[in-house]
Design a protein around this motif. Structure first.
Motif, PDB file in Angstrom:
ATOM      1  N   SER A  24       0.858  -1.182   0.000  1.00 21.16           N
ATOM      2  CA  SER A  24       0.000   0.000   0.000  1.00 21.16           C
ATOM      3  C   SER A  24       0.894   1.232   0.000  1.00 21.16           C
ATOM      4  O   SER A  24       2.100   1.144  -0.158  1.00 21.16           O
ATOM      5  N   SER A  25       0.287   2.389   0.210  1.00 18.29           N
ATOM      6  CA  SER A  25       1.071   3.627   0.222  1.00 18.29           C
ATOM      7  C   SER A  25       1.856   3.770   1.518  1.00 18.29           C
ATOM      8  O   SER A  25       2.804   4.534   1.587  1.00 18.29           O
ATOM      9  N   THR A  26       1.476   3.018   2.558  1.00 18.83           N
ATOM     10  CA  THR A  26       2.194   3.051   3.831  1.00 18.83           C
ATOM     11  C   THR A  26       3.295   2.000   3.805  1.00 18.83           C
ATOM     12  O   THR A  26       3.041   0.828   3.538  1.00 18.83           O
ATOM     13  N   LEU A  27       4.522   2.439   4.060  1.00 17.62           N
ATOM     14  CA  LEU A  27       5.665   1.540   4.076  1.00 17.62           C
ATOM     15  C   LEU A  27       6.015   1.189   5.514  1.00 17.62           C
ATOM     16  O   LEU A  27       6.078   2.074   6.373  1.00 17.62           O
ATOM     17  N   SER A  28       6.240  -0.081   5.776  1.00 14.24           N
ATOM     18  CA  SER A  28       6.560  -0.523   7.124  1.00 14.24           C
ATOM     19  C   SER A  28       7.414  -1.782   7.040  1.00 14.24           C
ATOM     20  O   SER A  28       7.124  -2.688   6.252  1.00 14.24           O
ATOM     21  N   TRP A  29       8.478  -1.854   7.861  1.00 13.27           N
ATOM     22  CA  TRP A  29       9.361  -3.012   7.858  1.00 13.27           C
ATOM     23  C   TRP A  29      10.069  -3.116   9.205  1.00 13.27           C
ATOM     24  O   TRP A  29      10.416  -2.100   9.819  1.00 13.27           O
ATOM     25  N   VAL A  30      10.277  -4.355   9.670  1.00 10.40           N
ATOM     26  CA  VAL A  30      11.030  -4.622  10.892  1.00 10.40           C
ATOM     27  C   VAL A  30      12.051  -5.698  10.585  1.00 10.40           C
ATOM     28  O   VAL A  30      11.731  -6.693   9.924  1.00 10.40           O
ATOM     29  N   GLN A  31      13.272  -5.508  11.075  1.00 13.54           N
ATOM     30  CA  GLN A  31      14.312  -6.498  10.882  1.00 13.54           C
ATOM     31  C   GLN A  31      13.919  -7.789  11.603  1.00 13.54           C
ATOM     32  O   GLN A  31      13.363  -7.747  12.711  1.00 13.54           O
ATOM     33  N   GLN A  32      14.191  -8.913  10.989  1.00 14.58           N
ATOM     34  CA  GLN A  32      13.818 -10.205  11.560  1.00 14.58           C
ATOM     35  C   GLN A  32      14.445 -10.372  12.944  1.00 14.58           C
ATOM     36  O   GLN A  32      15.627 -10.113  13.136  1.00 14.58           O
ATOM     37  N   GLY A  33      13.639 -10.767  13.905  1.00 16.15           N
ATOM     38  CA  GLY A  33      14.107 -10.975  15.265  1.00 16.15           C
ATOM     39  C   GLY A  33      14.047  -9.739  16.138  1.00 16.15           C
ATOM     40  O   GLY A  33      14.374  -9.792  17.315  1.00 16.15           O
ATOM     41  N   ASP A  34      13.627  -8.604  15.590  1.00 18.25           N
ATOM     42  CA  ASP A  34      13.527  -7.372  16.386  1.00 18.25           C
ATOM     43  C   ASP A  34      12.092  -7.195  16.873  1.00 18.25           C
ATOM     44  O   ASP A  34      11.200  -7.958  16.516  1.00 18.25           O
ATOM     45  N   ASP A  35      11.881  -6.166  17.681  1.00 11.60           N
ATOM     46  CA  ASP A  35      10.570  -5.884  18.271  1.00 11.60           C
ATOM     47  C   ASP A  35       9.545  -5.602  17.173  1.00 11.60           C
ATOM     48  O   ASP A  35       9.684  -4.626  16.431  1.00 11.60           O
ATOM     49  N   PRO A  36       8.490  -6.399  17.046  1.00  9.84           N
ATOM     50  CA  PRO A  36       7.502  -6.183  15.984  1.00  9.84           C
ATOM     51  C   PRO A  36       6.655  -4.936  16.194  1.00  9.84           C
ATOM     52  O   PRO A  36       5.918  -4.529  15.295  1.00  9.84           O
ATOM     53  N   HIS A  37       6.748  -4.308  17.363  1.00 11.05           N
ATOM     54  CA  HIS A  37       5.955  -3.104  17.633  1.00 11.05           C
ATOM     55  C   HIS A  37       6.668  -1.808  17.222  1.00 11.05           C
ATOM     56  O   HIS A  37       6.085  -0.729  17.353  1.00 11.05           O
ATOM     57  N   LEU A  38       7.896  -1.906  16.748  1.00  8.42           N
ATOM     58  CA  LEU A  38       8.649  -0.693  16.373  1.00  8.42           C
ATOM     59  C   LEU A  38       7.956   0.151  15.300  1.00  8.42           C
ATOM     60  O   LEU A  38       7.863   1.367  15.453  1.00  8.42           O
ATOM     61  N   PRO A  39       7.446  -0.447  14.222  1.00  7.53           N
ATOM     62  CA  PRO A  39       6.781   0.390  13.215  1.00  7.53           C
ATOM     63  C   PRO A  39       5.580   1.155  13.773  1.00  7.53           C
ATOM     64  O   PRO A  39       5.358   2.315  13.430  1.00  7.53           O
ATOM     65  N   GLY A  40       4.817   0.515  14.644  1.00  6.75           N
ATOM     66  CA  GLY A  40       3.666   1.189  15.255  1.00  6.75           C
ATOM     67  C   GLY A  40       4.103   2.358  16.124  1.00  6.75           C
ATOM     68  O   GLY A  40       3.456   3.406  16.151  1.00  6.75           O
TER      69      GLY A  40
END
Length: 180
Positions: free
Chosen positions: A73-89
């Motif tokens: 979508s127009s919103t880009l979001s990514w988290v490095q594998q093994g890191d906190d999944p709540h960082l993008p939020g």
């Protein structure tokens, strides 16, 4: 203080005027060749703060052929594998404030890649954990390339489309690892 001495202008005598006219008889105007003056080329300014070896080391992480990130979508979001999944939020909500902003408007892809590598090296050196990269909307070339470059760098923990105050869909907020 001395007074300025003014020279009184004298009128030209008739004899001098006649003598001048006789001396310029037969003179013709010079034809203009309309050749513009040659301007010496300016020397290109070289960056003195970054050596070419250091630049190569910074660009080591980025490949143009690698496309590991595809935007759904127009919103880009990514988290490095093994890191906190709540960082993008947390980035979306504005819990992190960028300590440095990089504006890539008007740059070519190669220039943008070089500047992005420099930003990540600078953040590592200064111990910054959050940065904002403004890629703009435009034709979407940098909007597609920047996320793919970022996911290749080991110091990028996560990124998300920036909040409205930082550029919304034309910018990304990054959370970076801090070296101890």
């Amino acid at each position: 203080m001395q007074k300025k001495v003014s020279v009184a202008s004298t009128s030209i005598s008739a004899e001098d005027s006649q003598l001048f006219r006789q001396s310029i008889t037969g003179a013709r105007p010079i034809a203009q060749d309309k050749i513009p003056p040659v301007v010496a080329p300016r020397k290109k300014k070289r960056r003195t703060d970054v050596s070419s070896k250091q630049l190569d080391e910074n660009l080591f992480w980025f490949s143009d052929e690698f496309e590991g990130y595809v935007a759904d979508s127009s919103t880009l979001s990514w988290v490095q594998q093994g890191d906190d999944p709540h960082l993008p939020g947390r980035l979306r909500r504005g819990e992190f404030q960028p300590q440095v902003v990089l504006d890539l408007h008007g740059l070519t892809a190669q220039q943008a890649k070089t500047e992005l590598a420099g930003l990540l090296a600078y953040c590592d050196k200064q111990q910054f954990n959050c940065a904002c990269v403004v890629h703009g909307k435009g034709l979407g070339i940098l909007a597609k390339k920047v996320p793919n470059w970022l996911i290749q760098h080991p110091n990028v923990r996560a990124f998300h489309t920036a909040p409205k105050s930082w550029g919304k869909h034309g910018a990304l907020l990054l959370v970076l690892k801090i070296a101890n």
